[in-house]
Structures are given as C-alpha cells and as structure tokens.
Design a protein around this motif. Structure first.
Motif, PDB file in Angstrom:
ATOM      1  N   SER B   5     -74.448  11.580  10.561  1.00 61.77           N
ATOM      2  CA  SER B   5     -73.094  12.005  10.237  1.00 61.77           C
ATOM      3  C   SER B   5     -72.646  11.396   8.906  1.00 61.77           C
ATOM      4  O   SER B   5     -71.894  12.007   8.160  1.00 61.77           O
ATOM      5  N   GLU B   6     -73.156  10.219   8.595  1.00 59.85           N
ATOM      6  CA  GLU B   6     -72.810   9.642   7.294  1.00 59.85           C
ATOM      7  C   GLU B   6     -73.474  10.384   6.142  1.00 59.85           C
ATOM      8  O   GLU B   6     -72.847  10.664   5.120  1.00 59.85           O
ATOM      9  N   LEU B   7     -74.740  10.713   6.343  1.00 63.32           N
ATOM     10  CA  LEU B   7     -75.425  11.447   5.281  1.00 63.32           C
ATOM     11  C   LEU B   7     -74.787  12.831   5.107  1.00 63.32           C
ATOM     12  O   LEU B   7     -74.614  13.302   3.979  1.00 63.32           O
ATOM     13  N   ILE B   8     -74.431  13.454   6.229  1.00 62.49           N
ATOM     14  CA  ILE B   8     -73.764  14.760   6.143  1.00 62.49           C
ATOM     15  C   ILE B   8     -72.507  14.653   5.293  1.00 62.49           C
ATOM     16  O   ILE B   8     -72.260  15.467   4.402  1.00 62.49           O
ATOM     17  N   ASP B   9     -71.734  13.638   5.547  1.00 62.73           N
ATOM     18  CA  ASP B   9     -70.500  13.431   4.794  1.00 62.73           C
ATOM     19  C   ASP B   9     -70.773  13.291   3.294  1.00 62.73           C
ATOM     20  O   ASP B   9     -70.083  13.888   2.456  1.00 62.73           O
ATOM     21  N   VAL B  10     -71.791  12.508   2.977  1.00 61.05           N
ATOM     22  CA  VAL B  10     -72.144  12.313   1.564  1.00 61.05           C
ATOM     23  C   VAL B  10     -72.577  13.637   0.924  1.00 61.05           C
ATOM     24  O   VAL B  10     -72.170  13.982  -0.190  1.00 61.05           O
ATOM     25  N   PHE B 174     -66.468   6.679  -9.633  1.00 55.78           N
ATOM     26  CA  PHE B 174     -67.142   5.431  -9.254  1.00 55.78           C
ATOM     27  C   PHE B 174     -66.655   4.859  -7.927  1.00 55.78           C
ATOM     28  O   PHE B 174     -67.081   3.790  -7.530  1.00 55.78           O
ATOM     29  N   THR B 175     -65.791   5.575  -7.246  1.00 54.04           N
ATOM     30  CA  THR B 175     -65.335   5.060  -5.952  1.00 54.04           C
ATOM     31  C   THR B 175     -66.423   5.245  -4.894  1.00 54.04           C
ATOM     32  O   THR B 175     -67.248   6.156  -4.981  1.00 54.04           O
ATOM     33  N   VAL B 176     -66.416   4.385  -3.921  1.00 54.77           N
ATOM     34  CA  VAL B 176     -67.430   4.428  -2.858  1.00 54.77           C
ATOM     35  C   VAL B 176     -66.730   4.603  -1.514  1.00 54.77           C
ATOM     36  O   VAL B 176     -65.916   3.770  -1.117  1.00 54.77           O
ATOM     37  N   THR B 177     -67.046   5.691  -0.835  1.00 60.90           N
ATOM     38  CA  THR B 177     -66.482   5.902   0.503  1.00 60.90           C
ATOM     39  C   THR B 177     -67.337   5.151   1.524  1.00 60.90           C
ATOM     40  O   THR B 177     -68.449   4.710   1.225  1.00 60.90           O
ATOM     41  N   GLN B 178     -66.826   5.042   2.746  1.00 58.74           N
ATOM     42  CA  GLN B 178     -67.555   4.372   3.825  1.00 58.74           C
ATOM     43  C   GLN B 178     -68.945   4.990   4.029  1.00 58.74           C
ATOM     44  O   GLN B 178     -69.944   4.278   4.023  1.00 58.74           O
ATOM     45  N   PRO B 179     -69.018   6.319   4.193  1.00 60.94           N
ATOM     46  CA  PRO B 179     -70.347   6.931   4.363  1.00 60.94           C
ATOM     47  C   PRO B 179     -71.260   6.717   3.152  1.00 60.94           C
ATOM     48  O   PRO B 179     -72.470   6.514   3.314  1.00 60.94           O
ATOM     49  N   MET B 180     -70.682   6.728   1.958  1.00 62.41           N
ATOM     50  CA  MET B 180     -71.515   6.463   0.770  1.00 62.41           C
ATOM     51  C   MET B 180     -72.110   5.059   0.853  1.00 62.41           C
ATOM     52  O   MET B 180     -73.272   4.848   0.515  1.00 62.41           O
TER      53      MET B 180
END
Ligand SMILES: [Fe+2]
Ligand SMILES: [Fe+2]
Lengths: 331, 252
Positions: B5-10, B174-180
């Motif tokens: 689900s994290e990779l999907i989000d990315v 350059f922001t990083v989300t949780q899934p990223m």
C-alpha cells in the motif's frame, strides 16, 4: 508576394516553345523535377499554391482534433490523439520545407494564411462537438486525404513526391485508428452508437467535398494532369472514396446519410446523391461554421508567439557576436 | 500487504505529477509560438503521459482489485490527487511553461537515475526509459530558458516574472511523505534531499547562462502531496474527466 521569393524570377528564363516541349518530355518520361532544374513559371506557381495549401491544411487541421486532446475519454486515446495531432504538425513541417525548395519562405506562406489569401482544406471549418468527431475525422478525413495523396507520391516534383511518401504511411495509420474509434462506438451503448451515427451524418457530405469541384467545374485540373502533379480527376478520386467507405460503414452497422446511394451494376461503382455545391462554396469563401475561429486561433498563436521567435533570433545573434569576439581576442 | 500500500501510494503520487504536467503541456498543441514547438511540446507531453500510464498500471496491479490506469486518472477527485502544486499551475506564457518544465525535469532526471539502480525491478525498468526522455526535457527546456533569458529585453523580463511566479513551488519537489519514507528505506526511490545538489547544479548552470538569479523565497507553496490543491486543479480535472463522468462505465 510569391514572386519576391521566386528563385527562377531573377534569371528570367525565357519560355520558348522548345524549352516547354523539352520540359513536357521530361515529365512524360516520368523524370522527377528537382529544385534547381529549370521549370516553367506556371509549374512553379501551381506547385507553390498547392503545396502551401496542403501544408496549411495540416496545420489548421490540428485545431479541430486538438479540441479533444484535453478531454479524450481514456489515457490510451489521449496519448494516441496527441500523437496523431503531432503527426499532422510534422506533415505541415515537411510540406513547408518542400514548398521552400521552390523559393517561398514559411513565414511568407504563414502570413498569406493569416490574412486569408492562402486557402486550406475547407473540411477543417466544421466543428468537433463530440468525441465521435475524432473518430470520424480519422476515418473519413484522413481516409479522403489518403485517396488524394497516394497518387501524389508519384507527383512529378521530387520534393513533393518524397514528402508525400512519408506522409501517406502515417495517414493510413490515422485512418485505421479513426475507424477503430468509430467501430468501438458503434459496438458500444445505444448512446455511443447514436453519437457515431450523428457524427457520420455531419461529416459525410463535407468529406465528399474534400475532393473539390466536379471535373466539369474544376479550373486547375487539365494542366496539372499534363504536368503529372495530379494523376486522377476530382470525380475519379471521389468515386474511389465512396466505393471504399460504403463497405466500411456497412461493416459496423452505420448508415451513410444519402438516400440515393446504391450499387450500380453496370458501372461497378456506387451511385450517390447530388453534392450541395452551394454549401461547398460558402465554406470555401469563409462562411463555414468555424472559418473565423480557425484563423483567429492560428493568428493568436502566431501573434502571441512573436516575442518568443524574436527572442530566439536575438539570442542566436548574440551568440554569434560573442563567438566572433572571442575568436578575435584569441588571435 | 502493508508494504504494497505504501508503494502504491508512491506510484500514484508520481503518476499524478506526470499526468497533470503532461496534460498541461498538451494544452499547447496547435497553439505554440512556432511549428517546431507544436511538435516538441506534445513530444514531452507524450513521454509524461506514457510514464503516468506505467506508474498507474503498476499501482493497479499491486492493488489487485481490478482497477486500471484509467480509474486512477479519471475517477479520483481533486482532494485525492497527490501531484505537487507546480505541475498544476496554469501554463501562463511560453516562459512559464518552459521554466516549469525545467524545474520538474531537473528534479526527475537524478530521481529516475537512482530509481533505475534501485531495488524494485519493474519500477527500475520504467525509470531506465524515463531517464532518456527526461534528459531531453532538461536540455530542451533549459535551452529555451537561456534563449528567453538572454534574448530580448522583453523576453528577459518575462523570464524573470516566470521565476518569481514559479520558484515558490519548487520546495514541494523535495518533500517526503510517509509512504515515500518507507520506499526510501527500502531503496526503491532516492531521498529527495540527496538529489537537491544535482537539481541545484542544473538550475544554476541554466540560470547563469540566462542571466537569471535564484530568488529568495519568503513563502514556499505546498500542499499537493496531501491533496490540498490550488483552484486550477479542479478545472483541469473537470476537463480531463469529462467523458468518464458524463458517461460512467463505458468503454471507448
Ligand atoms: Fe496529415
Ligand atoms: Fe492524418
């Protein structure tokens, strides 16, 4: 306007009967005429007009289809349409380049388009209100373009014939892609089928008009045939198109909007109803539904892009100057 | 399958960036300042839309719920889109469009280069192709920024205006989300802070030749990664999604 740029003009070659006969003999031997070959002024003028019109048609033709790039129904269609419209721009580019070999510049040709002096194919003065129009343009308009252009691959003028060979390959791909869009609609829901039929009703007659006036009324035909710029008459090409298209419509269950359409055993061709030439001339003369919008859109792009073109030229000049200065400093 | 689900989000986030920027570029088709650009801009748009399709399709496969690339593109709302704000900004003039392209491509080039050497094979194969495409985008957009910045006085002024208008949106790249963060930890994608230097080098190189200065940004703009967009995205989507919304569930 054209005469200013004509390369042959300055040398003012005298068109003696011997010269004209020798030129015609080359044409009759199916030799290609190349840019630096001597040619009658009228041959050059005819080609400039025809190739210029053809190039403008490709460019103006980007607009009705471009109208659906941002609304294409899925990503596959979006990409395919974008690529198709881009191909048409590429055709415009080869054709302007072919016309330039005759001594006229792209800029001159563009100005003539924008001021209304140069024509483009009238078919693009009709609107594309629904997605089905994108299918119909590919199927019928690219289809008619192929009928016109395949013989042009053998045109006596070398650069035009070579441009046409490249263009024709892409046009037949466009035609198949357009037909596939229409077929998908025809095999879809009742709403989709109706959308396809409605678009066919609107595009059928204008497509037949794409081949130009009937042979009996066509002014430029005879000489162009002799010079092998044209190989078939307008009516011959129109008949070929009707014969090929009727079968394709039947295959997907759409009805050609012509009550007089029927197979003629004797002629082995389809007979079809009378074309409304009044409509044809009205649209040619600027009275079609989209004439104003098309030219306005081209003019807007041209005018609003002027500062970009000027900047590019200014930058190129600065670079040259700097290079020259650097060279001088080094010496 | 928490990891999926994290990779999907990315993938969807990246897909959104590419689709929206591709859509914006495609709006120029037929209206460019010169015929050559009527070919180049659709070319770049096709690259971006092609990349979006790959990314969405991969996400759909991982998800395994029968969704397709089109479900991601056509059936999500403004608040569900995760693209960075910069790509949705209206085209503005040609200076804005080319500068936006440069900012984005200068980020994506080192990004894809690292993904191509990363730990996810399928994404790495898409990245390898994308590197070639995006290198051309950097070159093409960069050349235009130089031409316009070092062209006429008028074009230079327009170029400076574009920098002022768009630079505040560059931070969000350059922001990083949780899934990223998870994908970074797994070595699938690079940490954006590690490609900031590369990005800066490209921008400085171009700006030096274009006589442009990198501005101080008082108020960076972001929010797209959380689905908080500017007003223009809603209009873009209402056009993009028109057919699927007007005729639900049909094939085209
Ligand atoms: Fe064409
Ligand atoms: Fe075509």
């Amino acid at each position: 306007m054209y005469s200013q740029g004509l390369t042959g003009e300055q040398s003012e070659l005298e068109e003696t009967p011997e010269f004209l006969a020798a030129f015609q003999a080359r044409i009759d031997r199916e030799e290609k005429i190349e840019p630096n070959d001597p040619m009658p002024a009228a041959y050059r003028k005819t080609l400039i007009r025809q190739i210029g019109q053809h190039a403008h048609s490709e460019i103006v033709g980007m607009l009705p289809e471009g109208n659906w790039i941002t609304r294409a129904p899925n990503l596959r269609r979006k990409a395919a349409l974008l690529a198709k419209v881009q191909d048409e721009g590429g055709h415009g580019l080869y054709l302007y380049a072919a016309a330039e070999t005759l001594g006229v510049s792209r800029e001159q040709m563009t100005e003539e388009l924008l001021c209304g002096k140069a024509k483009y194919s009238s078919i693009f003065n009709y609107p594309t209100p629904t997605w089905a129009d994108i299918g119909l343009i590919g199927w019928l308009v690219d289809g008619a373009a192929i009928m016109n252009q395949v013989p042009l691959c053998r045109c006596s003028y070398g650069p035009y014939s070579r441009a046409m060979i490249r263009v024709c390959k892409e046009e037949s791909f466009h035609q198949r892609q357009g037909y596939e869009i229409v077929r998908t609609l025809a095999e879809g829901s009742a709403e989709q089928k109706e959308m396809a039929q409605d678009a066919l009703n609107r595009w059928w007659w204008p497509s037949l008009m794409m081949f130009g006036p009937s042979d009996s009324d066509s002014v430029n035909s005879d000489q162009s045939m002799k010079w092998k710029i044209k190989r078939f008459t307008n009516d011959e090409l129109r008949q070929k198109f009707v014969d090929a298209t009727v079968v394709q419509a039947e295959k997907i269950g759409l009805t050609i909007p012509d009550p007089d359409l029927k197979w003629n055993e004797e002629r082995e061709h389809y007979d079809f109803g009378a074309i409304d030439w009044e409509e044809f001339w009205r649209v040619v003369k600027g009275g079609g539904p989209m004439n104003r919008d098309r030219i306005a859109a081209r003019k807007k792009a041209w005018d609003e892009g002027a500062w970009v073109r000027e900047a590019a030229l200014a930058h190129a000049r600065k670079r040259l100057e700097r290079e020259a200065a650097a060279k001088e400093a080094a010496e | 399958m928490a990891s999926n689900s994290e990779l999907i989000d990315v993938l969807v986030t990246l897909g959104d960036d590419h689709l929206i920027l591709g859509h914006r570029l495609s709006q120029w088709c037929g209206h460019a300042p010169m015929l050559e650009e009527d070919l180049s801009m659709p070319n770049m748009a096709l690259d971006l839309i092609g990349q979006a399709r790959n990314l969405y399709s991969y996400a759909a496969d991982l998800e395994g719920r029968g969704r397709t690339e089109d479900d991601f593109a056509y059936l999500r709302s403004d608040r569900e889109y995760r693209n960075c704000l910069m790509v949705e900004r209206p085209n503005g003039d040609f200076a804005h469009t080319m500068l936006r392209q440069l900012y984005f491509a200068a980020f994506m080039k080192p990004f894809w280069e690292r993904v191509a050497a990363g730990s996810d094979d399928r994404l790495a194969s898409y990245a390898a192709k994308a590197v070639k495409e995006v290198s051309y985008h950097v070159r093409h957009a960069g050349e235009w920024v130089v031409r316009l910045g070092d062209g006429t006085e008028h074009s230079a002024a327009r170029m400076r205006e574009a920098v002022d208008a768009l630079h505040p949106y560059t931070d969000e790249l350059f922001t990083v989300t949780q899934p990223m963060r998870k994908a970074i930890e797994k070595g699938i994608i690079p940490d954006p802070k590690d490609i900031k230097d590369d990005w800066m080098v490209t921008i400085n190189l171009v700006f030096n030749q274009a006589f442009l200065a990198v501005p101080e940004v008082a108020f960076p703009q972001q929010g797209g990664r959380e689905g908080l967009h500017t007003e223009s995205l809603g209009h873009l989507l209402s056009e993009l999604q028109y057919m699927q919304r007007a005729y639900p569930g049909l094939s085209w």
